[in-house]
Motif scaffolding. Structure first.
Motif, PDB file in Angstrom:
ATOM      1  N   LEU A  73       0.811  -1.215   0.000  1.00 42.40           N
ATOM      2  CA  LEU A  73       0.000   0.000   0.000  1.00 42.40           C
ATOM      3  C   LEU A  73       0.847   1.268   0.000  1.00 42.40           C
ATOM      4  CD1 LEU A  73      -2.680  -0.983   2.688  1.00 42.40           C
ATOM      5  CD2 LEU A  73      -2.987  -0.946   0.205  1.00 42.40           C
ATOM      6  N   LYS A  74       1.831   1.336   0.931  1.00 39.77           N
ATOM      7  CA  LYS A  74       2.628   2.558   1.094  1.00 39.77           C
ATOM      8  C   LYS A  74       3.827   2.248   1.963  1.00 39.77           C
ATOM      9  CE  LYS A  74      -0.351   3.719   5.013  1.00 39.77           C
ATOM     10  NZ  LYS A  74      -1.385   4.602   5.539  1.00 39.77           N
ATOM     11  N   SER A  75       4.785   3.175   1.960  1.00 41.75           N
ATOM     12  CA  SER A  75       5.965   3.059   2.827  1.00 41.75           C
ATOM     13  C   SER A  75       6.209   4.391   3.521  1.00 41.75           C
ATOM     14  CB  SER A  75       7.204   2.664   2.026  1.00 41.75           C
ATOM     15  OG  SER A  75       7.062   1.387   1.463  1.00 41.75           O
ATOM     16  N   HIS A  76       6.625   4.319   4.776  1.00 44.83           N
ATOM     17  CA  HIS A  76       7.017   5.508   5.524  1.00 44.83           C
ATOM     18  C   HIS A  76       8.484   5.377   5.921  1.00 44.83           C
ATOM     19  CE1 HIS A  76       2.591   6.302   6.892  1.00 44.83           C
ATOM     20  NE2 HIS A  76       2.817   6.659   5.645  1.00 44.83           N
ATOM     21  N   PHE A  77       9.288   6.382   5.625  1.00 46.30           N
ATOM     22  CA  PHE A  77      10.701   6.365   5.998  1.00 46.30           C
ATOM     23  C   PHE A  77      10.839   6.684   7.478  1.00 46.30           C
ATOM     24  CE2 PHE A  77      14.865   8.651   6.275  1.00 46.30           C
ATOM     25  CZ  PHE A  77      15.660   7.532   6.093  1.00 46.30           C
ATOM     26  N   LYS A  78      11.508   5.818   8.243  1.00 42.79           N
ATOM     27  CA  LYS A  78      11.639   5.973   9.691  1.00 42.79           C
ATOM     28  C   LYS A  78      13.071   6.239  10.137  1.00 42.79           C
ATOM     29  CE  LYS A  78       7.320   4.816  10.823  1.00 42.79           C
ATOM     30  NZ  LYS A  78       6.401   5.648  11.626  1.00 42.79           N
ATOM     31  N   GLY A  79      13.985   6.482   9.208  1.00 43.77           N
ATOM     32  CA  GLY A  79      15.386   6.690   9.558  1.00 43.77           C
ATOM     33  C   GLY A  79      16.170   5.420   9.330  1.00 43.77           C
ATOM     34  N   PRO A  80      16.262   4.532  10.335  1.00 43.18           N
ATOM     35  CA  PRO A  80      17.022   3.295  10.143  1.00 43.18           C
ATOM     36  C   PRO A  80      16.308   2.258   9.279  1.00 43.18           C
ATOM     37  CG  PRO A  80      16.383   3.575  12.454  1.00 43.18           C
ATOM     38  CD  PRO A  80      15.808   4.719  11.705  1.00 43.18           C
ATOM     39  N   PHE A  81      15.012   2.459   8.995  1.00 43.33           N
ATOM     40  CA  PHE A  81      14.261   1.475   8.224  1.00 43.33           C
ATOM     41  C   PHE A  81      13.047   2.137   7.568  1.00 43.33           C
ATOM     42  CE2 PHE A  81      12.573   1.508  12.518  1.00 43.33           C
ATOM     43  CZ  PHE A  81      11.199   1.575  12.316  1.00 43.33           C
ATOM     44  N   TYR A  82      12.416   1.392   6.662  1.00 38.38           N
ATOM     45  CA  TYR A  82      11.135   1.782   6.077  1.00 38.38           C
ATOM     46  C   TYR A  82      10.030   0.949   6.737  1.00 38.38           C
ATOM     47  CZ  TYR A  82      13.287   4.328   2.175  1.00 38.38           C
ATOM     48  OH  TYR A  82      13.986   5.233   1.407  1.00 38.38           O
ATOM     49  N   ALA A  83       8.922   1.590   7.073  1.00 42.28           N
ATOM     50  CA  ALA A  83       7.729   0.874   7.506  1.00 42.28           C
ATOM     51  C   ALA A  83       6.861   0.661   6.266  1.00 42.28           C
ATOM     52  CB  ALA A  83       6.968   1.663   8.558  1.00 42.28           C
ATOM     53  N   ASN A  84       6.746  -0.582   5.839  1.00 44.48           N
ATOM     54  CA  ASN A  84       5.982  -0.934   4.640  1.00 44.48           C
ATOM     55  C   ASN A  84       4.612  -1.471   5.039  1.00 44.48           C
ATOM     56  OD1 ASN A  84       8.008  -0.942   2.160  1.00 44.48           O
ATOM     57  ND2 ASN A  84       9.125  -1.715   3.950  1.00 44.48           N
ATOM     58  N   TYR A  85       3.565  -0.839   4.529  1.00 50.42           N
ATOM     59  CA  TYR A  85       2.206  -1.221   4.882  1.00 50.42           C
ATOM     60  C   TYR A  85       1.580  -2.026   3.744  1.00 50.42           C
ATOM     61  CZ  TYR A  85       2.759   1.936   8.786  1.00 50.42           C
ATOM     62  OH  TYR A  85       3.210   2.537   9.936  1.00 50.42           O
ATOM     63  N   PHE A  86       0.963  -3.158   4.124  1.00 55.68           N
ATOM     64  CA  PHE A  86       0.374  -4.076   3.157  1.00 55.68           C
ATOM     65  C   PHE A  86      -1.082  -4.368   3.522  1.00 55.68           C
ATOM     66  CE2 PHE A  86       4.889  -4.897   3.018  1.00 55.68           C
ATOM     67  CZ  PHE A  86       5.159  -5.145   1.672  1.00 55.68           C
ATOM     68  N   GLU A  87      -1.858  -4.691   2.506  1.00 48.16           N
ATOM     69  CA  GLU A  87      -3.222  -5.162   2.715  1.00 48.16           C
ATOM     70  C   GLU A  87      -3.268  -6.664   2.476  1.00 48.16           C
ATOM     71  OE1 GLU A  87      -7.639  -3.619   1.487  1.00 48.16           O
ATOM     72  OE2 GLU A  87      -6.216  -3.961  -0.150  1.00 48.16           O
ATOM     73  N   GLU A  93      14.477  -1.175   2.867  1.00 51.81           N
ATOM     74  CA  GLU A  93      14.048  -0.549   1.611  1.00 51.81           C
ATOM     75  C   GLU A  93      12.528  -0.651   1.476  1.00 51.81           C
ATOM     76  OE1 GLU A  93      16.037  -2.870  -1.314  1.00 51.81           O
ATOM     77  OE2 GLU A  93      14.945  -4.706  -0.812  1.00 51.81           O
ATOM     78  N   GLU A  94      12.003   0.041   0.477  1.00 45.63           N
ATOM     79  CA  GLU A  94      10.582  -0.097   0.174  1.00 45.63           C
ATOM     80  C   GLU A  94      10.334  -1.449  -0.484  1.00 45.63           C
ATOM     81  OE1 GLU A  94       8.565   4.028  -0.700  1.00 45.63           O
ATOM     82  OE2 GLU A  94      10.328   3.809  -2.001  1.00 45.63           O
ATOM     83  N   LEU A  95       9.248  -2.093  -0.077  1.00 50.93           N
ATOM     84  CA  LEU A  95       8.951  -3.445  -0.567  1.00 50.93           C
ATOM     85  C   LEU A  95       7.790  -3.406  -1.572  1.00 50.93           C
ATOM     86  CD1 LEU A  95       9.188  -5.402   2.825  1.00 50.93           C
ATOM     87  CD2 LEU A  95      10.966  -5.114   1.081  1.00 50.93           C
ATOM     88  N   LYS A  96       7.890  -2.494  -2.539  1.00 44.48           N
ATOM     89  CA  LYS A  96       6.788  -2.261  -3.475  1.00 44.48           C
ATOM     90  C   LYS A  96       6.438  -3.487  -4.307  1.00 44.48           C
ATOM     91  CE  LYS A  96       7.486   2.719  -4.062  1.00 44.48           C
ATOM     92  NZ  LYS A  96       7.772   3.804  -5.040  1.00 44.48           N
ATOM     93  N   THR A  97       7.401  -4.310  -4.608  1.00 45.78           N
ATOM     94  CA  THR A  97       7.158  -5.460  -5.500  1.00 45.78           C
ATOM     95  C   THR A  97       6.830  -6.742  -4.742  1.00 45.78           C
ATOM     96  OG1 THR A  97       9.521  -6.013  -5.558  1.00 45.78           O
ATOM     97  CG2 THR A  97       8.705  -4.480  -7.250  1.00 45.78           C
ATOM     98  N   THR A  98       6.815  -6.683  -3.412  1.00 45.66           N
ATOM     99  CA  THR A  98       6.577  -7.870  -2.603  1.00 45.66           C
ATOM    100  C   THR A  98       5.106  -8.304  -2.698  1.00 45.66           C
ATOM    101  OG1 THR A  98       8.340  -7.297  -1.067  1.00 45.66           O
ATOM    102  CG2 THR A  98       6.667  -8.840  -0.262  1.00 45.66           C
ATOM    103  N   LYS A  99       4.895  -9.581  -3.009  1.00 46.93           N
ATOM    104  CA  LYS A  99       3.548 -10.123  -3.140  1.00 46.93           C
ATOM    105  C   LYS A  99       3.232 -11.198  -2.112  1.00 46.93           C
ATOM    106  CE  LYS A  99       2.440  -7.615  -6.690  1.00 46.93           C
ATOM    107  NZ  LYS A  99       1.406  -6.557  -6.548  1.00 46.93           N
ATOM    108  N   GLU A 100       4.282 -11.726  -1.448  1.00 48.49           N
ATOM    109  CA  GLU A 100       4.048 -12.753  -0.437  1.00 48.49           C
ATOM    110  C   GLU A 100       5.154 -12.694   0.616  1.00 48.49           C
ATOM    111  OE1 GLU A 100       6.008 -16.584  -2.701  1.00 48.49           O
ATOM    112  OE2 GLU A 100       3.963 -15.992  -3.222  1.00 48.49           O
ATOM    113  N   ILE A 101       4.802 -13.029   1.825  1.00 46.80           N
ATOM    114  CA  ILE A 101       5.760 -13.112   2.930  1.00 46.80           C
ATOM    115  C   ILE A 101       5.557 -14.418   3.654  1.00 46.80           C
ATOM    116  CG2 ILE A 101       5.818 -10.593   3.237  1.00 46.80           C
ATOM    117  CD1 ILE A 101       4.070 -11.117   5.808  1.00 46.80           C
ATOM    118  N   TYR A 102       6.499 -14.756   4.541  1.00 50.78           N
ATOM    119  CA  TYR A 102       6.438 -16.015   5.270  1.00 50.78           C
ATOM    120  C   TYR A 102       6.632 -15.727   6.766  1.00 50.78           C
ATOM    121  CZ  TYR A 102       6.941 -17.860   0.586  1.00 50.78           C
ATOM    122  OH  TYR A 102       6.732 -18.127  -0.744  1.00 50.78           O
ATOM    123  N   VAL A 103       5.715 -16.259   7.574  1.00 50.97           N
ATOM    124  CA  VAL A 103       5.795 -16.058   9.022  1.00 50.97           C
ATOM    125  C   VAL A 103       5.648 -17.407   9.735  1.00 50.97           C
ATOM    126  CG1 VAL A 103       4.915 -13.708   8.934  1.00 50.97           C
ATOM    127  CG2 VAL A 103       3.316 -15.593   9.258  1.00 50.97           C
TER     128      VAL A 103
END
Length: 309
Positions: free
Chosen positions: A272-286, A299-309
């Protein structure tokens, strides 16, 4: 053991209980944080521990001796328990230096002068030493109030939102000094805060206060990585909640992988969006169900489509 609260309850006249049946202990040199939402009675609990309010039930003990409330004392409060809150109980017409020095009559003149100078330096009040306390700002009064409390050399120090008016530099400097002093003097410290990040960096133990009582006890690492509920966990930083096979999974924004492993579960995400926090980016996903999660990355994770937890 410095302080014990044994099954204590308190309510104001003709009202519901502020808190009930709270028990915990505080060890020599230990720092405990009490964390919870506003209006849960955290500040009132400190007043009861200090002997400034009368309990409806239970007992507070300082090194094995009962701490009595106002109805049993001519002057409320215990001389070995110092409470620092937002009331800034200072002598308005004494100077900053005099306010501190007046707490140190138990020391020789040489030791008193040395300790006053040390506290003026730590709390960055040197330039205000000759100013009457009524003429300094709210933040400066808060620092002076903490300096006066430490000057008393109490066995137990109670701090109610002590860093509200402090900048990051002073917060770190004063926090480290109080922790060091607690260990050197074997002084117990109880910190009340709604800011979980303060509790993580300050505490040996963290107590969660909600619904008129203590709901959980954590170490700082447990509070951050293994909170019992989403509500409690979010006091200590951003926290994601997803459901995997019908079970809720809580994980911090760093607890994920972009690579598949057998032990992890895939989650489809839409950036959805990224916010620069200094040491890292906060990447928001739906997520597919419309819920939002946040992931930290370099970095910004604009191309990320899947994650693993």
């Amino acid at each position: 053991m410095i302080l014990e609260a044994k099954n204590i309850s308190f309510s104001y006249a003709s009202s519901l209980p502020v808190f009930k049946e709270i028990s915990f202990d505080l060890l020599s040199g230990e720092v405990i944080s009490i964390v919870g939402p506003s209006g849960t009675g955290k500040s009132t609990l400190l007043k009861c521990l200090a002997g400034l309010e009368d309990l409806n039930q239970g007992t507070v003990l300082l090194e094995g001796e009962e701490v009595f409330g106002p109805k049993n004392l001519l002057i409320p409060g215990h001389p070995e328990i110092a409470l620092v809150n937002q009331l800034f109980e200072l002598d308005d017409y004494f100077t900053v230096k005099e306010n501190i020095s007046n707490q140190l009559h138990h020391l020789s003149l040489k030791d008193r002068t040395s300790f006053v100078d040390e506290l003026l330096n730590i709390f960055e009040l040197e330039k205000l030493a000759g100013v009457q306390s009524k003429d300094i700002s709210g933040g400066e009064q808060q620092r002076l109030s903490m300096a006066c409390a430490l000057a008393k050399e109490p066995r137990c120090l109670l701090l109610d939102e002590p860093f509200v008016h402090l900048d990051v530099h002073l917060n770190k400097k004063i926090g480290e000094y109080i922790r060091k002093l607690a260990q050197v003097r074997n002084m117990g410290v109880v910190l009340v805060t709604h800011d979980g990040s303060e509790a993580l960096s300050w505490s040996d133990r963290i107590l969660m206060m909600r619904n008129q009582g203590i709901t959980s006890e954590y170490t700082p690492i447990q509070a951050y990585f293994k909170p019992k509920t989403l509500f409690e966990g979010r006091f200590f930083g951003e926290l994601n909640s997803v459901y995997i096979h019908g079970k809720q999974k809580l994980f911090r924004p760093t607890e994920y992988s972009l690579k598949n492993t057998k032990s992890k579960v895939k989650i489809d995400v839409n950036w959805l969006k990224s916010h620069f926090k200094g040491p890292f980016y906060a990447n928001y996903f739906e997520l597919n169900n419309g819920k939002e999660i946040v992931l930290y990355a370099a970095e910004e994770l604009k191309t990320t489509k899947e994650i693993y937890v």
